[in-house]
Design an enzyme around this catalytic site. Structure first.
Site, PDB file in Angstrom:
ATOM      1  N   GLU A  38      23.295 -77.052 -44.478  1.00  8.85           N
ATOM      2  CA  GLU A  38      24.912 -77.531 -44.717  1.00  8.85           C
ATOM      3  C   GLU A  38      25.309 -77.391 -43.230  1.00  8.85           C
ATOM      4  O   GLU A  38      25.643 -76.745 -42.468  1.00  8.85           O
ATOM      5  CB  GLU A  38      25.420 -76.488 -45.741  1.00  8.85           C
ATOM      6  CG  GLU A  38      26.879 -76.597 -45.632  1.00  8.85           C
ATOM      7  CD  GLU A  38      27.383 -77.981 -45.947  1.00  8.85           C
ATOM      8  OE1 GLU A  38      28.312 -78.414 -45.151  1.00  8.85           O
ATOM      9  OE2 GLU A  38      26.989 -78.632 -46.641  1.00  8.85           O
ATOM     10  N   GLY A  62      25.767 -74.045 -40.715  1.00  7.00           N
ATOM     11  CA  GLY A  62      26.348 -73.952 -39.424  1.00  7.00           C
ATOM     12  C   GLY A  62      26.513 -75.385 -38.665  1.00  7.00           C
ATOM     13  O   GLY A  62      26.962 -76.489 -39.224  1.00  7.00           O
ATOM     14  N   SER A  63      26.554 -75.423 -37.346  1.00  8.17           N
ATOM     15  CA  SER A  63      26.684 -76.771 -36.647  1.00  8.17           C
ATOM     16  C   SER A  63      25.711 -77.643 -36.885  1.00  8.17           C
ATOM     17  O   SER A  63      24.594 -77.448 -37.151  1.00  8.17           O
ATOM     18  CB  SER A  63      27.119 -76.311 -35.008  1.00  8.17           C
ATOM     19  OG  SER A  63      25.782 -75.876 -34.568  1.00  8.17           O
ATOM     20  N   GLN A  92      36.346 -70.685 -29.571  1.00  6.05           N
ATOM     21  CA  GLN A  92      36.607 -71.538 -30.587  1.00  6.05           C
ATOM     22  C   GLN A  92      38.175 -72.066 -30.104  1.00  6.05           C
ATOM     23  O   GLN A  92      38.575 -73.307 -30.356  1.00  6.05           O
ATOM     24  CB  GLN A  92      36.503 -70.968 -32.000  1.00  6.05           C
ATOM     25  CG  GLN A  92      36.939 -71.879 -33.010  1.00  6.05           C
ATOM     26  CD  GLN A  92      35.539 -72.982 -33.159  1.00  6.05           C
ATOM     27  OE1 GLN A  92      34.409 -72.548 -33.084  1.00  6.05           O
ATOM     28  NE2 GLN A  92      35.988 -74.219 -33.380  1.00  6.05           N
ATOM     29  N   GLU A 105      34.049 -83.476 -35.930  1.00  4.63           N
ATOM     30  CA  GLU A 105      34.253 -82.257 -36.422  1.00  4.63           C
ATOM     31  C   GLU A 105      34.978 -81.299 -35.312  1.00  4.63           C
ATOM     32  O   GLU A 105      34.202 -80.879 -34.503  1.00  4.63           O
ATOM     33  CB  GLU A 105      33.197 -81.421 -37.061  1.00  4.63           C
ATOM     34  CG  GLU A 105      33.746 -80.280 -38.089  1.00  4.63           C
ATOM     35  CD  GLU A 105      32.622 -79.488 -38.756  1.00  4.63           C
ATOM     36  OE1 GLU A 105      31.467 -79.301 -38.165  1.00  4.63           O
ATOM     37  OE2 GLU A 105      32.745 -79.339 -39.938  1.00  4.63           O
ATOM     38  N   LYS A 164      20.133 -63.350 -41.585  1.00  6.26           N
ATOM     39  CA  LYS A 164      20.530 -63.262 -40.219  1.00  6.26           C
ATOM     40  C   LYS A 164      22.091 -63.814 -40.271  1.00  6.26           C
ATOM     41  O   LYS A 164      22.481 -64.728 -40.436  1.00  6.26           O
ATOM     42  CB  LYS A 164      20.133 -64.015 -39.496  1.00  6.26           C
ATOM     43  CG  LYS A 164      20.492 -63.902 -37.733  1.00  6.26           C
ATOM     44  CD  LYS A 164      20.258 -65.038 -36.962  1.00  6.26           C
ATOM     45  CE  LYS A 164      21.391 -65.617 -36.484  1.00  6.26           C
ATOM     46  NZ  LYS A 164      22.666 -64.778 -36.024  1.00  6.26           N
ATOM     47  N   CYS A 187      34.109 -76.234 -43.736  1.00  6.40           N
ATOM     48  CA  CYS A 187      33.206 -77.550 -43.425  1.00  6.40           C
ATOM     49  C   CYS A 187      33.850 -78.422 -44.600  1.00  6.40           C
ATOM     50  O   CYS A 187      33.589 -79.575 -44.333  1.00  6.40           O
ATOM     51  CB  CYS A 187      31.943 -77.347 -43.944  1.00  6.40           C
ATOM     52  SG  CYS A 187      31.487 -76.300 -45.434  1.00  6.40           S
ATOM     53  N   GLY A 212      21.557 -77.254 -36.679  1.00  9.49           N
ATOM     54  CA  GLY A 212      20.837 -77.721 -37.635  1.00  9.49           C
ATOM     55  C   GLY A 212      19.657 -78.528 -37.607  1.00  9.49           C
ATOM     56  O   GLY A 212      18.750 -78.613 -38.009  1.00  9.49           O
TER      57      GLY A 212
HETATM   58  O1  TXE Z   1      27.271 -72.376 -35.081  1.00  8.13           O
HETATM   59  P1  TXE Z   1      25.850 -72.430 -34.689  1.00  8.13           P
HETATM   60  P2  TXE Z   1      28.519 -71.370 -34.322  1.00  8.13           P
HETATM   61  C1  TXE Z   1      30.539 -75.637 -36.273  1.00  8.13           C
HETATM   62  C2  TXE Z   1      31.930 -75.433 -35.637  1.00  8.13           C
HETATM   63  C3  TXE Z   1      32.072 -74.581 -34.458  1.00  8.13           C
HETATM   64  C4  TXE Z   1      30.591 -74.747 -34.027  1.00  8.13           C
HETATM   65  C5  TXE Z   1      29.744 -73.433 -33.417  1.00  8.13           C
HETATM   66  O2  TXE Z   1      32.135 -76.819 -35.320  1.00  8.13           O
HETATM   67  O3  TXE Z   1      32.647 -74.734 -33.340  1.00  8.13           O
HETATM   68  O4  TXE Z   1      29.498 -75.122 -35.457  1.00  8.13           O
HETATM   69  O5  TXE Z   1      29.569 -72.516 -34.332  1.00  8.13           O
HETATM   70  C6  TXE Z   1      22.362 -69.399 -35.885  1.00  8.13           C
HETATM   71  N1  TXE Z   1      17.804 -70.991 -34.496  1.00  8.13           N
HETATM   72  N2  TXE Z   1      30.417 -74.745 -37.419  1.00  8.13           N
HETATM   73  O6  TXE Z   1      28.114 -71.297 -32.785  1.00  8.13           O
HETATM   74  O7  TXE Z   1      25.427 -72.145 -33.280  1.00  8.13           O
HETATM   75  C7  TXE Z   1      23.811 -68.564 -35.452  1.00  8.13           C
HETATM   76  O8  TXE Z   1      23.535 -67.514 -34.897  1.00  8.13           O
HETATM   77  C8  TXE Z   1      18.189 -70.532 -35.412  1.00  8.13           C
HETATM   78  C9  TXE Z   1      30.481 -75.629 -38.592  1.00  8.13           C
HETATM   79  O9  TXE Z   1      28.886 -70.426 -35.061  1.00  8.13           O
HETATM   80  O10 TXE Z   1      25.252 -73.420 -35.671  1.00  8.13           O
HETATM   81  C10 TXE Z   1      24.572 -68.604 -36.610  1.00  8.13           C
HETATM   82  O11 TXE Z   1      23.841 -67.338 -37.409  1.00  8.13           O
HETATM   83  N3  TXE Z   1      19.541 -70.037 -35.864  1.00  8.13           N
HETATM   84  C11 TXE Z   1      29.891 -74.753 -39.629  1.00  8.13           C
HETATM   85  C12 TXE Z   1      24.345 -69.895 -37.322  1.00  8.13           C
HETATM   86  O12 TXE Z   1      22.797 -70.306 -36.613  1.00  8.13           O
HETATM   87  C13 TXE Z   1      20.540 -70.264 -34.724  1.00  8.13           C
HETATM   88  C14 TXE Z   1      30.309 -73.443 -39.800  1.00  8.13           C
HETATM   89  C15 TXE Z   1      25.228 -70.839 -37.046  1.00  8.13           C
HETATM   90  O13 TXE Z   1      25.390 -70.737 -35.771  1.00  8.13           O
HETATM   91  C16 TXE Z   1      20.126 -70.977 -33.588  1.00  8.13           C
HETATM   92  C17 TXE Z   1      30.007 -72.681 -38.414  1.00  8.13           C
HETATM   93  C18 TXE Z   1      18.871 -71.423 -33.520  1.00  8.13           C
HETATM   94  N4  TXE Z   1      18.567 -71.866 -32.441  1.00  8.13           N
HETATM   95  C19 TXE Z   1      30.142 -73.646 -37.399  1.00  8.13           C
HETATM   96  N5  TXE Z   1      21.128 -71.034 -32.870  1.00  8.13           N
HETATM   97  C20 TXE Z   1      30.276 -75.405 -41.208  1.00  8.13           C
HETATM   98  N6  TXE Z   1      30.307 -76.534 -40.911  1.00  8.13           N
HETATM   99  O14 TXE Z   1      30.535 -74.923 -42.081  1.00  8.13           O
HETATM  100  C21 TXE Z   1      22.325 -70.604 -33.716  1.00  8.13           C
HETATM  101  N7  TXE Z   1      21.702 -70.133 -34.716  1.00  8.13           N
END
Ligand code: TXE
Length: 483
Positions: A253, A231-232, A334, A385, A178, A287, A236
């Site tokens: 991560e 992701g966030s 963002q 962050e 996904k 990150c 996580g």
């Molecule tokens: O992240 P999300 P978003 C941080 C950064 C950013 C914030 C939000 O601060 O402003 O996260 O970004 C999926 N069950 N980082 O909204 O929500 C979602 O569809 C399962 C840091 O993009 O964490 C996407 O595919 N999956 C980071 C993925 O999770 C779910 C990089 C990441 O989305 C879900 C990106 C759920 N309940 C953002 N909800 C880094 N540090 O590398 C969402 N997703």
């Protein structure tokens, strides 16, 4: 198929077939919001469940495939990605907003990762040991973990999926992937290449859609044996609670607040280069970004002044324009989040040095100037962050307090130091409470054949990348036999 400037239609890839979704979404170019990159299919829970079933049904056959077969598939994928890096890099820059050279470099990395794991498929490790009992043979073998759900973020839409999908396939797992909602076309372009690599139907599946529906369905499904997520922290955390409760294997991560320590004996130009690269390139959306610059008092003012000078001269602009150093922020929300941080920083008393303004451009996009603050360790801007082109400088009297400040964070992804002192560099490498250290290098920028990941709240579960990826994508079996 080529991915030029035209509008794409991206579909789901389920059980070896391209499928329309339950609804349709669009993705847009953050450098020019008039440019719609794609219309893409969005799945719901039921369609995600079809992909999970397909992966579960394909697993027994693929898990017994020969290493040569897996090598051939992965080598083919890596080869095609590398051969088309310019075109795929263009798509990536257009959809995510990093500059064209950054995007081509990321696509190249994705190709190299597939090539690396092609080789790893031939080197799946095992052990034979002498038993403690007479006449008994013991061996330890690795088997695939099963159906792997891969949930990716938007900031590296080729490299992060590559470093999850390639080891999953190399070690004999089946995959439901996904991508993030902001970058479906990159996910689909990768899937399109994978779909022509000779994999049996169902081994690899692509489902696009919302995290709450598609992502959550993967996390909830008892048929998904392992979840790899980037992701966030908030997402996580939620994934961990649900997946661990049903005994799925989890790898998370979740980012960082990475320190770059600059000591008084550092080569100051090199230190400023490291700071600019680490804090602001890729629009700070990494990150591994250096968002805390911890500078020894003796060079504090000189460092800040040289850094400011460099920032003033950075060209912010359209990701596809030749001389752009920093592209736009990924989307409107963002950008608004980043701008809100400017207010938070000012309100809590951080001293504004430069940047942090929304910029007008020839094309309507999400542009902002990179921002720098002088902060105190207790300021939120120095603790949380932000995930944008925003950094702060913290003053330290000497090396020891600088190290203490570097470690004073709930995150632990990576930490850098700029110094001419071998003694301090070695001490820092040993005592920085992180997964990765850098000496006289930017905190962002890693190799692909060695482990990637952090400590504390940055990461959870086995490391990604390199041969350490086997820890997550396989499960060990201990065999005893009376000889
Ligand atoms: O992240 P999300 P978003 C941080 C950064 C950013 C914030 C939000 O601060 O402003 O996260 O970004 C999926 N069950 N980082 O909204 O929500 C979602 O569809 C399962 C840091 O993009 O964490 C996407 O595919 N999956 C980071 C993925 O999770 C779910 C990089 C990441 O989305 C879900 C990106 C759920 N309940 C953002 N909800 C880094 N540090 O590398 C969402 N997703």
């Amino acid at each position: 198929m080529t991915f030029g400037a035209k509008l794409q239609t991206a579909r789901q890839y389920i059980n070896g077939r391209w499928e329309t979704g339950v609804t349709t979404g669009t993705s847009e170019n953050p450098s020019d919001t008039r440019d719609v990159v794609a219309e893409y299919a969005r799945a719901d829970r039921n369609q995600t469940e079809l992909a999970i079933r397909a992966a579960a049904e394909a697993l027994p056959h693929w898990s017994l495939s020969t290493p040569q077969r897996r090598f051939d598939v992965l080598d083919h994928i890596g080869g095609e990605i590398l051969a088309r890096k310019s075109e795929l890099g263009y798509l990536l820059a257009r959809e995510e907003g990093k500059t064209l050279p950054e995007a081509v470099a990321e696509v190249t990395r994705a190709g190299q990762i597939f090539k690396f794991f092609a080789g790893e498929a031939l080197r799946i490790p095992g052990e034979t040991l002498a038993s403690t009992r007479p006449g008994v043979q013991v061996d330890v073998t690795r088997e695939p973990v099963g159906v792997v759900g891969i949930i990716a973020p938007w900031n590296f839409p080729f490299a992060i999926p590559a470093w999850k999908i390639a080891p999953a396939l190399a070690y004999g797992n089946s995959v439901v992937f996904k991508p993030a909602e902001l970058v479906p076309t990159c996910g689909w372009a990768l899937a399109e290449i994978i779909s022509r690599s000779g994999l049996p139907a169902g081994v690899f599946n692509l489902v696009m859609g919302s995290g709450r529906e598609v992502g959550q369905a993967l996390v909830d499904s008892p048929r998904v044996n392992a979840i790899s997520f980037t992701g966030s922290s908030a997402t996580g955390e939620r994934i961990l609670q649900t997946a661990a409760a049903r005994r799925a294997k989890v790898q998370l991560e979740m980012g960082g607040k990475n320190p770059l320590v600059v000591l008084a004996d550092a080569d100051l130009d090199q230190a400023v280069d490291c700071a600019v690269q680490g804090a602001y390139f890729s629009t700070g959306q990494r990150c591994t970004a250096s968002s805390r610059l911890i500078v020894e008092a003796g060079v504090h003012d000189a460092f800040v002044s040289r850094l400011r000078q460099r920032m003033v001269n950075l060209k912010i602009g359209h990701a596809l324009e030749r001389d752009t150093a920093i592209g736009p922020v990924v989307d409107r929300s963002q950008l608004e989040q980043n701008l809100a941080w400017m207010e938070i920083a000012r309100a809590e008393g951080a001293e504004h040095v430069w940047g942090g303004a929304m910029l007008e451009s020839a094309t309507p996009g999400h542009y902002m100037s990179p921002a720098l603050f002088l902060a105190k360790p207790e300021h939120r801007v120095a603790r949380e962050e932000i995930f944008g082109p925003v950094a702060c400088v913290l003053r330290a009297d000497s090396y020891e307090p600088a190290l203490a400040l570097a470690n004073e964070t709930p995150f632990g992804l990576c930490a850098g130091i700029c110094t001419a002192s071998l003694k301090n560099a070695m001490h820092f490498k040993r005592h920085a409470d992180v997964g990765m250290t850098m000496v006289n290098l930017p905190t962002a920028g890693v190799d692909y054949h060695v482990p990637f990941g952090g400590r504390k709240w940055s990461s959870y579960g086995p490391r990604e990348q390199g041969r350490y990826a086997a820890e997550f994508y396989t499960t060990v079996k201990t065999g005893y036999m009376l000889a």
